[in-house]
Motif scaffolding. Structure first.
Motif, PDB file in Angstrom:
ATOM      1  N   SER A 274       0.839  -1.192   0.000  1.00 15.18           N
ATOM      2  CA  SER A 274       0.000   0.000   0.000  1.00 15.18           C
ATOM      3  C   SER A 274       0.881   1.253   0.000  1.00 15.18           C
ATOM      4  N   GLU A 275       1.912   1.233   0.854  1.00 20.06           N
ATOM      5  CA  GLU A 275       2.834   2.388   0.906  1.00 20.06           C
ATOM      6  C   GLU A 275       3.583   2.554  -0.410  1.00 20.06           C
TER       7      GLU A 275
ATOM      8  N   PHE B 288      -2.802  -0.287  -3.856  1.00 20.76           N
ATOM      9  CA  PHE B 288      -3.073  -1.593  -3.242  1.00 20.76           C
ATOM     10  C   PHE B 288      -3.578  -1.306  -1.833  1.00 20.76           C
ATOM     11  N   ASP B 289      -4.714  -1.860  -1.477  1.00 17.99           N
ATOM     12  CA  ASP B 289      -5.281  -1.525  -0.175  1.00 17.99           C
ATOM     13  C   ASP B 289      -6.218  -2.641   0.277  1.00 17.99           C
TER      14      ASP B 289
ATOM     15  N   GLY C  32      -9.085   2.749   3.420  1.00 18.99           N
ATOM     16  CA  GLY C  32      -7.884   3.563   3.674  1.00 18.99           C
ATOM     17  C   GLY C  32      -6.918   2.830   4.580  1.00 18.99           C
ATOM     18  N   SER C  33      -5.745   2.483   4.027  1.00 19.46           N
ATOM     19  CA  SER C  33      -4.808   1.659   4.799  1.00 19.46           C
ATOM     20  C   SER C  33      -4.222   2.407   5.994  1.00 19.46           C
TER      21      SER C  33
ATOM     22  N   ALA D 108      -3.543  -5.961  15.606  1.00 17.00           N
ATOM     23  CA  ALA D 108      -3.994  -5.182  14.445  1.00 17.00           C
ATOM     24  C   ALA D 108      -5.236  -4.419  14.869  1.00 17.00           C
ATOM     25  N   GLU D 109      -5.357  -3.218  14.343  1.00 13.54           N
ATOM     26  CA  GLU D 109      -6.525  -2.409  14.697  1.00 13.54           C
ATOM     27  C   GLU D 109      -7.118  -1.767  13.451  1.00 13.54           C
ATOM     28  N   LEU D 110      -8.416  -1.869  13.309  1.00 11.65           N
ATOM     29  CA  LEU D 110      -9.120  -1.112  12.271  1.00 11.65           C
ATOM     30  C   LEU D 110      -9.725   0.090  12.977  1.00 11.65           C
ATOM     31  N   ALA D 111      -9.180   1.259  12.664  1.00 10.21           N
ATOM     32  CA  ALA D 111      -9.494   2.434  13.483  1.00 10.21           C
ATOM     33  C   ALA D 111     -10.918   2.951  13.267  1.00 10.21           C
TER      34      ALA D 111
END
Ligand code: AMP
Ligand code: MG
Length: 324
Positions: free
Chosen positions: A103-104, A110-111, A144-145, A157-160
């Protein structure tokens, strides 16, 4: 001791006889596709045992990383979006870490947080209906990564953002191929390859041959390859035509739209997971930016075909043709 060594060097030691290896092929359905394992083994029993273990590994990865299975570790992580960091397995952390890397590298092309968009386009294919601007806007907001936060030390891991959905459809098959190949190697079988249709991981070449003969996408071009990953992305079977435009199952996270360039991309990379992630990444970036990215990455080559004003165009990284 010295006498024994000298005798060995002269070639008169009696080493155990190497058994001749034969080719064995296996197919099973996993991850929503046909998975093929081709390997060289000294006996059918050894081949069966190793292939069985390789398929079990793929099934375990699918059970963990499928977004179709509500009980998978990935689905549970998505369900926890907005509730803070969650403990994850090393395997999932590894794939999510690689995903963030791509992604970066690609500026967000890529996400793996595209879950909402992917579902929207799955529905569009089923109902042959363009998602509404409002639906697209909502799904883009949920993508949004930067809102996927990983802590390798704490193994979390966290999905904000509440409502975010992860989708590893662009990377998990390549990872599964690598892991299956590693299982075969642990069974002593290193001349092998694992194929999930679009993505594959190749081990050592078949005995006495320079490599595995791999066809590039739908072309007549054959490459002889070993110890690498190969992946092809494209919309040959998953697409929807709306208002005369063909939309791919691969979406551009910046617009929320399925790709419309009718691309086919084949990537060679050091391993299956990188090849898988990159073939999707390059599809989203398009020919110019995508091939430039491939050229900058060590051990990566890419071939691409797309449509421009109704005409097919082809291009490759400079090193691709040297692989022939
Ligand atoms: P592949 O066949 O490896 O190119 O993967 C395509 C799949 O990846 C799609 O069916 C989606 O599940 C997922 N996907 C679609 N767009 C993206 C994207 N921009 N980034 C990451 N995954 C995506
Ligand atoms: Mg992919």
């Amino acid at each position: 001791m010295r006498a024994a060594l000298v005798l060995c060097l002269l070639g008169s030691c009696s080493l155990p006889e190497e058994q001749p290896l034969s080719e064995y092929k296996f197919t099973e359905s996993h991850m929503g596709t046909k998975v093929g394992v081709t390997l060289y083994a000294p006996s059918p029993e050894k081949a069966d045992e190793a292939a069985h273990a390789a398929f079990a590994e793929i099934a375990a990865i699918d059970a963990r990383m499928s977004d179709y299975k509500p009980e998978s570790e990935l689905s549970r992580l998505s369900a926890s979006a907005g509730s803070g960091p969650q403990k994850v397995s090393l395997e999932l952390l590894e794939v999510l870490t690689a995903s963030q890397h791509y992604s970066e590298l690609s500026g967000g092309a890529f996400d793996v947080t595209v879950g909402h968009l992917v579902r929207l386009w799955r529905r569009a294919r089923k109902e042959r209906r363009m998602p509404s601007p409002e639906e697209l806007r909502t799904a883009i907001v949920m993508t949004g990564s930067k809102n996927l936060r990983l802590d390798p030390a704490a193994r979390t891991a966290e999905l904000a953002k509440s409502g975010m959905i992860l989708d590893l459809g662009a990377i998990a098959k390549g990872y599964a191929c690598d892991r299956a190949l590693a299982v075969l190697a642990r069974h002593g079988l290193t001349s092998a390859f694992v194929d999930t249709g679009g993505g594959m991981a190749l081990g050592d070449p078949p005995p006495g041959r320079p490599g595995w003969r791999i066809r590039v996408a739908d072309t007549e071009q054959i490459l002889v390859l070993s110890r690498c990953g190969v992946s092809t992305s494209g919309d040959w079977d998953q697409f929807v035509i709306l208002d005369g435009k063909r939309y791919s199952h691969i979406v551009d996270p910046s617009t929320g739209l399925g790709l419309t360039r009718r691309e086919l991309v084949t990537v060679l990379a050091p391993d299956g997971m990188s090849a898988d992630a990159l073939s999707t990444t390059i599809s989203v970036l398009g020919p110019e930016r995508g091939l430039r990215l491939a050229e900058d990455l060590p051990g990566v080559e890419a071939w691409m075909r797309w449509e421009e004003a109704g005409r097919p165009c082809t291009a490759t990284t400079p090193g691709f043709t040297r692989k022939k």
